[in-house]
Design a protein around this motif. Structure first.
Motif, PDB file in Angstrom:
ATOM      1  N   SER A 185      -3.742  -5.479   7.744  1.00 15.09           N
ATOM      2  CA  SER A 185      -2.869  -4.348   8.042  1.00 15.09           C
ATOM      3  C   SER A 185      -1.410  -4.682   7.777  1.00 15.09           C
ATOM      4  O   SER A 185      -0.595  -3.794   7.522  1.00 15.09           O
ATOM      5  CB  SER A 185      -3.046  -3.909   9.494  1.00 15.09           C
ATOM      6  OG  SER A 185      -2.604  -4.931  10.381  1.00 15.09           O
ATOM      7  N   CYS A 186      -1.064  -5.986   7.828  1.00 13.83           N
ATOM      8  CA  CYS A 186       0.329  -6.379   7.601  1.00 13.83           C
ATOM      9  C   CYS A 186       0.772  -6.115   6.168  1.00 13.83           C
ATOM     10  O   CYS A 186       1.979  -6.005   5.898  1.00 13.83           O
ATOM     11  CB  CYS A 186       0.516  -7.854   7.938  1.00 13.83           C
ATOM     12  SG  CYS A 186       0.204  -8.249   9.677  1.00 13.83           S
ATOM     13  N   PHE A 187      -0.182  -6.033   5.235  1.00 12.15           N
ATOM     14  CA  PHE A 187       0.183  -5.756   3.851  1.00 12.15           C
ATOM     15  C   PHE A 187       0.698  -4.332   3.665  1.00 12.15           C
ATOM     16  O   PHE A 187       1.202  -3.991   2.602  1.00 12.15           O
ATOM     17  CB  PHE A 187      -1.004  -6.010   2.921  1.00 12.15           C
ATOM     18  CG  PHE A 187      -1.273  -7.465   2.680  1.00 12.15           C
ATOM     19  CD1 PHE A 187      -0.276  -8.301   2.199  1.00 12.15           C
ATOM     20  CD2 PHE A 187      -2.523  -8.013   2.948  1.00 12.15           C
ATOM     21  CE1 PHE A 187      -0.519  -9.651   1.981  1.00 12.15           C
ATOM     22  CE2 PHE A 187      -2.766  -9.360   2.723  1.00 12.15           C
ATOM     23  CZ  PHE A 187      -1.765 -10.182   2.243  1.00 12.15           C
ATOM     24  N   MET A 188       0.577  -3.489   4.688  1.00 10.23           N
ATOM     25  CA  MET A 188       1.146  -2.143   4.597  1.00 10.23           C
ATOM     26  C   MET A 188       2.657  -2.170   4.769  1.00 10.23           C
ATOM     27  O   MET A 188       3.340  -1.227   4.378  1.00 10.23           O
ATOM     28  CB  MET A 188       0.505  -1.213   5.635  1.00 10.23           C
ATOM     29  CG  MET A 188      -0.960  -0.905   5.350  1.00 10.23           C
ATOM     30  SD  MET A 188      -1.615   0.415   6.398  1.00 10.23           S
ATOM     31  CE  MET A 188      -1.648  -0.409   7.969  1.00 10.23           C
ATOM     32  N   VAL A 189       3.186  -3.236   5.370  1.00 11.33           N
ATOM     33  CA  VAL A 189       4.636  -3.312   5.584  1.00 11.33           C
ATOM     34  C   VAL A 189       5.262  -4.526   4.895  1.00 11.33           C
ATOM     35  O   VAL A 189       6.479  -4.653   4.857  1.00 11.33           O
ATOM     36  CB  VAL A 189       4.969  -3.359   7.097  1.00 11.33           C
ATOM     37  CG1 VAL A 189       4.508  -2.087   7.790  1.00 11.33           C
ATOM     38  CG2 VAL A 189       4.335  -4.589   7.761  1.00 11.33           C
ATOM     39  N   SER A 190       4.423  -5.408   4.361  1.00 10.41           N
ATOM     40  CA  SER A 190       4.942  -6.631   3.751  1.00 10.41           C
ATOM     41  C   SER A 190       4.065  -7.027   2.570  1.00 10.41           C
ATOM     42  O   SER A 190       2.831  -6.871   2.626  1.00 10.41           O
ATOM     43  CB  SER A 190       4.969  -7.767   4.784  1.00 10.41           C
ATOM     44  OG  SER A 190       5.409  -8.975   4.212  1.00 10.41           O
ATOM     45  N   ASP A 191       4.672  -7.542   1.517  1.00 13.66           N
ATOM     46  CA  ASP A 191       3.905  -8.000   0.358  1.00 13.66           C
ATOM     47  C   ASP A 191       3.407  -9.425   0.540  1.00 13.66           C
ATOM     48  O   ASP A 191       2.581  -9.900  -0.256  1.00 13.66           O
ATOM     49  CB  ASP A 191       4.765  -7.927  -0.917  1.00 13.66           C
ATOM     50  CG  ASP A 191       4.966  -6.489  -1.374  1.00 13.66           C
ATOM     51  OD1 ASP A 191       4.004  -5.702  -1.259  1.00 13.66           O
ATOM     52  OD2 ASP A 191       6.072  -6.161  -1.835  1.00 13.66           O
TER      53      ASP A 191
END
Length: 615
Positions: free
Chosen positions: A131-137
């Motif tokens: 889910s962190c890839f929705m706000v960070s690459d």
């Protein structure tokens, strides 16, 4: 020839991270869940006296008690480089576990690799971290397990990752994990102190472990399902009512504690003070191990219980892969039944201890209770005893009606009741209106449960048997005029019947039962469709089509005068007028032919009156 699938790892990461979750804001919830699970794992390991829980500097090899749980978040406002970090003092990971757990998508890691029961944990390390890839690459995880060196894992949105010993400036002195995110363009606002604090309060304010954002603790006070020892019952009630108004937007009619041991569920149900739409699924607020799972969870309660909204915490119900809803399985089904029994018991308690309050509840939510009464004997008796139904002798419950009149005589259609009620009352017949939702089915079920109860369905065609026939002299007197009347009404598809009945002020009554209405609808529809559909509908049409009846009241002076008219044209206009009035009194729709008859009668009678006045 056997081959293996070729997997586009970048596509898989994009699919899971951007389409599994409904909002990028859930990244805070997923990070909190991983931190809580890590703390739980460390505490469980200590309780089991596991050897791998010993610190590296613990020379005698005895497991040390874990420090007080701690989850600390540093927002982009304080890190200085726009990043966000979340640190915990949980169990941490070794290098081998980093390769296995953080780089394997979809594996149930908590049981297989940490060796503890699956239900102790909220989620999976790999899936939640996506889910962190929705706000960070890119995601950086710095982690240290007791007795192991600090490891640095870097994961990228294209599916690549790297693992290496942490450099000197990234070393951890204590066991635990730190996750670092750097915002992707357009997501900077989601890593700020204000946004993160709000999300922690939303998702994690009920967690059993302290959480800080930039050093400030985030707490939510007592949870709705908690019972602080120093809180009185009245104070708790006030707190819950205030909570309900804040979260659901209404002051509850009542508050019901709910629980089921099998699902590890505890919480409260708030009874709506206003009617709810049964067609709209009720949305409930569900926590999983005190972490907010969903604000709109459906199917937690039986379908009939649409009059309550719940807030519950569960430790055993399974979430879906996105952890935003409950997984439909046998445990959820059993939980639904148990909670339904709890609500049913509340209704029974009201009927025995607070009947006036139950009646107030039924005035608002009778549909839900009646739906339940179709399947539950206790609710059936409750409805029969406390729900007043419409009758032609005033509002009465089914129990009162049966005791007073000896049987339940009812009409299953609302329009039929409207046309029969005053006439039946004048003949001394008490009739129940069972034209509203579930009423007819409840009467039928009540008769099947209580075999001694007599039930009689009154139809429009049956009412004529209760109306007084004319004596021989009166029938002979009107015989010459019946032929004219029959010709007039035949054009309107109606038969004439003359009877003597009360109330005498009613000149005519239009009787149309359900079967006749159906045949009329079939006939009218066949005239408007093509030959194919006309042939299909013809299979539903009776060989001898029944016709509605216009019953003239011989006790009414106006009806007798119309029957005695010597002028056929004037008699026809008067009959058409009485026919139209009977339709309107019975709330029947007017066909084009009926409207034409009404206009012809009205204008014709006015013309006669004007012509007579001119003379």
């Amino acid at each position: 020839m056997s081959q293996t699938f070729r997997v586009d790892l970048r596509g898989i990461v994009d699919l899971l991270s951007h389409h599994l979750y409904t909002s990028p804001q859930v990244y805070v919830r997923e990070l909190l869940q991983n931190a809580v699970d890590a703390i739980t794992a460390r505490q469980t390991a200590y309780e089991a006296d596991a050897a791998y829980e010993t610190d590296a500097d613990d020379a005698d090899g005895v497991a040390t008690r874990p420090p007080a749980p701690r989850i600390a978040i540093a927002s982009s406002d304080t890190t200085g480089d726009g990043s966000l970090t979340i640190s915990d003092n949980g169990i941490g990971l070794s290098e081998a576990q980093v390769h296995e757990l953080l780089a394997t998508i979809g594996r149930s890691s908590k049981r297989d690799d940490l060796g503890f029961a699956r239900h102790e944990f909220m989620g999976q390390f790999g899936i939640g971290l996506l889910s962190c890839f929705m706000v960070s690459d890119a995601i950086e995880v710095t982690t240290r397990r007791a007795g192991e060196p600090t490891v640095l894992w870097r994961g990228f949105s294209d599916g690549a990752y790297a693992v290496e010993p942490a450099p000197a400036d990234r070393q951890r002195e204590e066991t635990g994990t730190t996750v670092t995110l750097r915002p992707r363009p357009g997501c900077e606002h989601l890593l700020t102190r204000r946004a993160v604090t709000g999300l922690v309060e939303h998702y994690g304010a009920r967690l059993p472990h302290p959480v800080t954002v930039d050093g400030e603790p985030v707490t939510g006070g007592p949870a709705p399902w908690d019972r602080p020892e120093d809180e009185t019952e009245a104070a708790r009630r006030d707190r819950l009512e205030a909570y309900c108004e804040e979260v659901f937007g209404f002051a509850p009619f009542d508050v019901i504690d709910v629980a089921t041991a099998e699902a590890g569920l505890r919480g409260v149900a708030f009874v709506l003070p206003m009617p709810a739409n049964p067609a709209v699924p009720a949305a409930h607020r569900v926590y999983l191990k005190q972490m907010l799972l969903s604000e709109g969870a459906e199917r937690l309660l039986p379908e009939w219980a649409f009059f309550v909204r719940c807030v519950v915490d569960t430790s055993e119900l399974r979430p879906t892969a996105s952890r935003e809803a409950l997984y439909e399985d046998s445990l959820l089904e059993a939980t639904r039944d148990t909670l339904g029994d709890r609500l049913r018991g509340w209704l029974v308690r009201l009927s025995r201890q607070e009947p006036a309050r139950l009646r107030a509840f039924l005035r608002v939510h009778h549909l839900g209770v009646k739906a339940l009464a179709l399947h539950d004997d206790d609710m059936l008796r409750l409805v029969a005893e406390f729900w007043p139904m419409e009758t032609n002798v005033g509002p009465l419950t089914l129990s009162e009606f049966g005791e007073r009149y000896g049987l339940l005589r009812f009409t299953p259609l609302l329009d039929e009741f409207r046309q029969l009620a005053p006439v039946a009352a004048a003949q001394g017949l008490a009739v129940l209106n069972a034209g509203y939702v579930y009423d007819a089915e409840i009467i039928d079920r009540l008769a099947s449960v209580d075999r001694a109860l007599e039930v009689e369905q009154l139809r429009a065609a049956d009412l004529t048997t209760h109306l007084q026939r004319l004596d021989t002299a009166d029938e002979q007197a009107i015989a010459p005029f019946l032929a004219v009347a029959d010709r007039v009404l035949d054009r309107l598809g109606c038969d004439l019947l003359v009877r003597s009945f009360e109330p005498s002020g009613l000149p005519a009554l239009y009787l149309l039962d359900e079967d006749t209405a159906f045949q009329l609808d079939v006939r009218g529809t066949r005239e408007q469709v093509d030959d194919t559909w006309s042939a299909i509908l013809g299979s539903f049409q009776a060989a001898t089509a029944p016709r509605p009846r216009l019953v003239l009241n011989h006790r009414n002076p106006l009806a007798r005068q119309v029957l005695a008219l010597a002028d056929p044209e004037l008699q026809a206009m008067c009959l058409e007028g009485l026919y139209a009035q009977a339709l309107l009194l019975g709330h029947h729709p007017l066909r084009p032919a009926d409207t034409a008859a009404l206009n012809q009668s009205f204008l014709g009678l006015i013309g006669r009156a004007v012509a007579g006045g001119a003379q």
